[in-house]
Design a protein around this motif. Structure first.
Motif, short mmCIF file in Angstrom:
data_model
loop_
_atom_site.label_atom_id
_atom_site.label_comp_id
_atom_site.label_asym_id
_atom_site.label_seq_id
_atom_site.Cartn_x
_atom_site.Cartn_y
_atom_site.Cartn_z
N SER A 1 34.91 38.67 41.52
CA SER A 1 34.98 40.05 41.02
C SER A 1 34.04 40.95 41.80
CB SER A 1 34.61 40.10 39.53
OG SER A 1 35.55 39.38 38.76
N THR A 2 34.45 42.22 41.92
CA THR A 2 33.58 43.24 42.51
C THR A 2 32.86 43.96 41.38
OG1 THR A 2 35.15 43.54 44.32
CG2 THR A 2 33.52 45.30 43.97
N VAL A 3 31.53 43.99 41.46
CA VAL A 3 30.73 44.63 40.41
C VAL A 3 30.00 45.82 41.01
CG1 VAL A 3 28.77 44.34 38.84
CG2 VAL A 3 30.42 42.46 39.15
N VAL A 4 30.30 47.01 40.51
CA VAL A 4 29.59 48.22 40.96
C VAL A 4 28.71 48.71 39.81
CG1 VAL A 4 29.82 50.62 41.75
CG2 VAL A 4 31.46 48.85 42.53
N ARG A 5 27.40 48.79 40.06
CA ARG A 5 26.45 49.25 39.04
C ARG A 5 26.37 50.77 39.14
NH1 ARG A 5 20.71 49.94 38.60
NH2 ARG A 5 19.77 49.03 36.73
N GLU A 6 27.04 51.46 38.19
CA GLU A 6 27.06 52.93 38.23
C GLU A 6 25.70 53.51 37.86
OE1 GLU A 6 31.30 52.64 38.99
OE2 GLU A 6 29.69 54.05 39.47
N ASP A 7 25.06 52.89 36.84
CA ASP A 7 23.68 53.23 36.49
C ASP A 7 23.13 52.06 35.68
OD1 ASP A 7 24.99 55.52 34.07
OD2 ASP A 7 24.24 53.50 33.70
N THR A 8 21.93 52.22 35.09
CA THR A 8 21.29 51.08 34.42
C THR A 8 22.19 50.47 33.34
OG1 THR A 8 19.19 52.23 34.72
CG2 THR A 8 19.18 50.38 33.19
N HIS A 9 23.03 51.29 32.74
CA HIS A 9 23.80 50.80 31.58
C HIS A 9 25.31 50.90 31.75
CE1 HIS A 9 19.81 52.03 29.75
NE2 HIS A 9 19.86 50.73 29.57
N SER A 10 25.79 51.13 32.99
CA SER A 10 27.25 51.18 33.12
C SER A 10 27.70 50.55 34.43
CB SER A 10 27.76 52.61 33.01
OG SER A 10 27.18 53.41 34.01
N TYR A 11 28.84 49.86 34.37
CA TYR A 11 29.35 49.09 35.51
C TYR A 11 30.85 49.31 35.64
CZ TYR A 11 24.96 46.47 35.21
OH TYR A 11 23.62 46.12 35.19
N THR A 12 31.33 49.22 36.90
CA THR A 12 32.77 49.15 37.16
C THR A 12 33.06 47.78 37.74
OG1 THR A 12 32.92 51.52 37.58
CG2 THR A 12 34.72 50.14 38.42
N ILE A 13 33.93 47.05 37.08
CA ILE A 13 34.21 45.67 37.48
C ILE A 13 35.68 45.52 37.81
CG2 ILE A 13 34.18 43.26 36.70
CD1 ILE A 13 31.85 44.47 34.73
N THR A 14 35.96 44.99 39.00
CA THR A 14 37.34 44.76 39.43
C THR A 14 37.51 43.30 39.77
OG1 THR A 14 37.34 47.00 40.37
CG2 THR A 14 39.17 45.54 40.97
N THR A 15 38.46 42.64 39.10
CA THR A 15 38.67 41.22 39.29
C THR A 15 39.18 40.94 40.70
OG1 THR A 15 39.16 40.94 36.96
CG2 THR A 15 39.93 39.21 38.42
N GLY A 16 38.77 39.79 41.23
CA GLY A 16 39.26 39.37 42.55
C GLY A 16 40.11 38.12 42.42
#
Ligand code: UD1
Ligand code: PEP
Length: 429
Positions: free
Chosen positions: A62-77
């Motif tokens: 999965s690709t994990v993008v940390r938008e800020d301390t408490h939010s993430y965008t996760i895209t499965t690989g």
């Protein structure tokens, strides 16, 4: 393993902002594996368990993008990759990979999970529930879990769980979301974190009825879409700060609460002489003036507090209730009905001066109030560790709490939050 150094004797006073629910973050992070589209998760607590779960997802591609301390965008690989055993064994939440990987890969191999050592932590209900959907579950001699679908697909069915297991309900929910046809889960757990997972799955396109009850109806889908979902607040953290304020004799405004989660928690704290009042739509106030008397049953008998599946009193708050009761006048029976060995941390409280009789692994009688004295102790699990922090705050003198990893698994920036409440605490690696 890190330690806190606490000088006790001060009352917690001020404001604290509650973080997102650890036990919502774990299933919702696992549920991102059910779609190939990006998932945005908000109000994610910045705690050790979440970091471990994110690394496990990355190991699965999965690709994990940390938008800020408490939010993430996760895209499965690829949904494949070698899962590091030390990470899987670090948290209970790793078991939640079973359902989504089975639903998307048809076969999963997983080493046993870790988590709080507070009992057997049986997995039978998980296997029973997934087998009802058409999976074959086996465990090797070294404990490796091997689970696969019989015919290359999961079939919706009438699932009856032998106990209202939280993570088993969540695994079956996630598997049923991509099963062929409709599933019913009876004797399901209904904790707020189970409800959060259901709400997220609905946003991903999976119709679910009965949310908040012990009977769920899930209409399986061929595929699920991405979504944006905000996790609920952590009512274990809320209960921990209610206890800290009440036991230390301070006044604390707790912000970011969901009042609907607090009805049984209120009754439990009232039974040990601690009350709180709503202070707006998402805050509560623990006032300085408290009864500080342990309730009696009708007829003057010694009262008890016991845990139960939701909407019963949460098992994870029994450790907090126990330490708070030591600061109140009277006697009370604490009865841990769900876990086999959560109560052994009481030995540490007794070492600090608490008057507690550990009757057996499930029951303890607390006699208060006790003057606690600073001591060097070690956190055996997340909630016992928080209870020891509260004990140290109430104690005379200095305490050292070791193994704070087993606190920071579930509490975000605890040291900072306590300092902001005027308490003397230092953290060292
Ligand atoms: C990652 C996560 O979400 N962890 C939580 C989850 O763990 P987890 O899902 O592992 O806990 P379960 O809900 O499966 O069971 C907890 C314990 O209660 C017992 N049991 C359970 C249901 C029941 O009807 N009767 C009964 O006795 C089980 O045998 C077990 O000993 O739920 C527990 C109970 O709320 C919490 O303490 C954990 O913080
Ligand atoms: C028991 C707990 O966590 P876990 O199930 O992750 O060990 C807890 O959060 O109190």
């Amino acid at each position: 393993m890190g330690e806190y150094r606490i000088i006790g004797g001060k009352a917690a006073s001020g404001e604290v902002q509650i973080s997102g629910n650890k036990n919502s973050a774990l299933p919702c992070l696992a549920a991102t594996l059910l779609t190939d589209e990006p998932v945005h998760l908000l109000n994610v607590p910045d705690i050790e368990d979440v970091q471990v779960m994110l690394e496990l997802l990355q190991d699965l591609g999965s690709t994990v993008v940390r938008e800020d301390t408490h939010s993430y965008t996760i895209t499965t690989g690829s949904r494949s990759g070698l899962l590091k055993r030390n990470l899987v064994e670090a948290i209970r939440g790793s078991i939640l990979l079973l359902g989504p990987l089975l639903a998307t890969n048809d076969e999963v191999r997983l080493t046993p999970p870790g988590g709080d050592v507070i009992g057997l932590r049986r997995l039978d209900t998980h296997f029973m529930g997934l087998a009802s959907l058409g999976a074959d579950c086996t465990i090797s001699e070294d404990g490796e879990i091997h689970i696969k679908t019989k015919n290359g697909a999961l079939i919706g069915s009438d699932v009856f769980l032998d106990e209202a297991s939280v993570t088993a309900t969540e695994n079956v929910l996630m598997a049923a979301a991509l099963a062929r046809g409709e599933s019913i889960i009876s004797n399901a757990a209904s904790e707020p974190h189970v409800q959060d997972l259901c709400s997220m799955l609905q946003l991903m396109g999976c119709p679910i009825e009965g949310i908040g009850s012990n009977r769920l109806r899930i209409t399986g889908q061929k595929r699920l879409n991405g979504c944006e979902f905000r996790l609920g607040s952590d009512y274990m953290e809320i209960g921990s700060f209610i206890g800290l304020a009440g036991a230390s004799g301070g006044q604390v405004l707790i912000k970011g609460v969901q009042h609907e989660h607090l009805r049984m928690i209120r009754l439990g704290f009232e039974r040990i002489g601690i009350t709180f009042v709503e202070d707006g739509p998402s805050s509560l106030l623990v006032p300085r003036k408290q009864k500080r008397i342990l309730a009696k049953e009708v007829g003057g008998h010694t009262a008890k507090i016991d845990d139960a599946p939701w909407p019963g009193f949460p098992a994870d708050l029994l450790s907090i209730i126990t330490v708070c009761a030591t600061q109140m006048e009277g006697s009370i029976l604490i009865h841990e009905k769900m876990f086999e060995s959560r109560m052994y941390f009481i030995d540490w409280l007794i070492r600090m001066g608490a008057d507690i009789i550990l009757c057996d692994p499930h029951r303890a009688v607390v006699n208060g109030p006790s003057q606690l004295f600073g001591s060097t102790v070690a956190s055996p699990d997340v909630r016992a560790g928080m209870a020891l922090v509260i004990a140290a705050v109430c104690a005379q003198g200095e305490s050292v709490i070791q193994n704070i990893y087993q606190i920071e698994r579930g509490y975000e920036d605890l040291c900072g939050k306590l300092q902001a409440l005027g308490l003397e605490i230092e953290r060292s690696e």
